[in-house]
Design a protein around this motif. Sequence first.
Motif, mmCIF file in Angstrom:
data_model
loop_
_atom_site.group_PDB
_atom_site.id
_atom_site.type_symbol
_atom_site.label_atom_id
_atom_site.label_comp_id
_atom_site.label_asym_id
_atom_site.label_seq_id
_atom_site.Cartn_x
_atom_site.Cartn_y
_atom_site.Cartn_z
ATOM 1 N N THR A 55 68.948 76.457 40.579
ATOM 2 C CA THR A 55 67.710 75.827 40.150
ATOM 3 C C THR A 55 67.067 74.982 41.246
ATOM 4 O OG1 THR A 55 68.796 73.826 39.334
ATOM 5 C CG2 THR A 55 68.642 75.698 37.813
ATOM 6 N N HIS A 97 56.537 74.469 42.558
ATOM 7 C CA HIS A 97 56.315 75.832 42.078
ATOM 8 C C HIS A 97 55.407 76.580 43.048
ATOM 9 C CE1 HIS A 97 55.072 79.203 39.611
ATOM 10 N NE2 HIS A 97 53.825 78.818 39.720
ATOM 11 N N HIS A 102 56.446 84.134 41.240
ATOM 12 C CA HIS A 102 56.524 84.366 39.792
ATOM 13 C C HIS A 102 57.390 85.603 39.518
ATOM 14 C CE1 HIS A 102 54.933 83.723 35.762
ATOM 15 N NE2 HIS A 102 54.745 85.023 35.660
ATOM 16 N N ARG A 104 59.836 83.582 37.931
ATOM 17 C CA ARG A 104 60.874 82.584 37.656
ATOM 18 C C ARG A 104 60.610 81.288 38.394
ATOM 19 N NH1 ARG A 104 66.254 85.613 39.091
ATOM 20 N NH2 ARG A 104 64.975 86.147 40.897
ATOM 21 N N TYR A 106 58.688 78.420 37.294
ATOM 22 C CA TYR A 106 58.236 77.219 36.589
ATOM 23 C C TYR A 106 59.390 76.291 36.223
ATOM 24 C CZ TYR A 106 53.794 79.661 36.170
ATOM 25 O OH TYR A 106 52.624 80.321 36.453
ATOM 26 N N SER A 110 63.991 76.313 37.222
ATOM 27 C CA SER A 110 63.667 77.676 37.635
ATOM 28 C C SER A 110 64.417 78.013 38.919
ATOM 29 C CB SER A 110 62.159 77.822 37.848
ATOM 30 O OG SER A 110 61.732 76.932 38.871
#
Length: 218
Positions: A55, A97, A102, A104, A106, A110
């Motif tokens: 993460t 972000h 994208h 994953r 957000y 993430s």
Amino acid sequence: MTRVLSDGRVYRGDMGASARKAHRTRRQRLLDQGHTLSKRTFGVEIEYHSEHPVTKRHVAERVGLALGQHVHVTEYHGRRCLTCGLEPRGGQWKIEHDGSLHPRGYGADSTTGEVVSPVLVGQQGLEQLKIVMKAVKEAGGEINSRCGLHVHIGVRDLDHPKMHRLVEQWMDYQRDFFSLVPRGRRTNHYCQPWALGINMEQKRSEEHTSELQSRFGI
């Protein structure tokens, strides 16, 4: 006759007075350029992903431990840290972000993100960047074809003629810089050549390569 003196200077006995003066002037100019480079500001944005998964929160903790400071986690250009609730200040690293990574990307948990540096300076900044990149890798951060590395160079010390020359040099040699990245990045939507009709696959001649090395020192 040419020999190196004890202080590192080069003595050329066959030089006339005007040639020696020109040599000293060029040497001082190179020293001045080195001083300028040591004070040059820059910043980076490092995109990464993870298959583990790892993460943003974990990567931020590992980078923070390596730097000895809190690393914020935000949404894209977010004004609040998702982990501490504070607003990131200048001089602090953060992970945010990035839409190009994208789906994953957000939230603090993430598994993709973009590590954003503060304004860095010279060799000290490069050493800090090495620490961060090592920490991201050790935390489990990886790259794939969607990941990019953005570099921003401070040029506030350049006047208009120097800026004009910088643009001219980029236009002359952008093909060479694009050749340093994989083929799939050369027509990337986010970073394209400034001029149309450039043959990105054209091989560099020895003369062109030599000129590039002399002008940019690479």
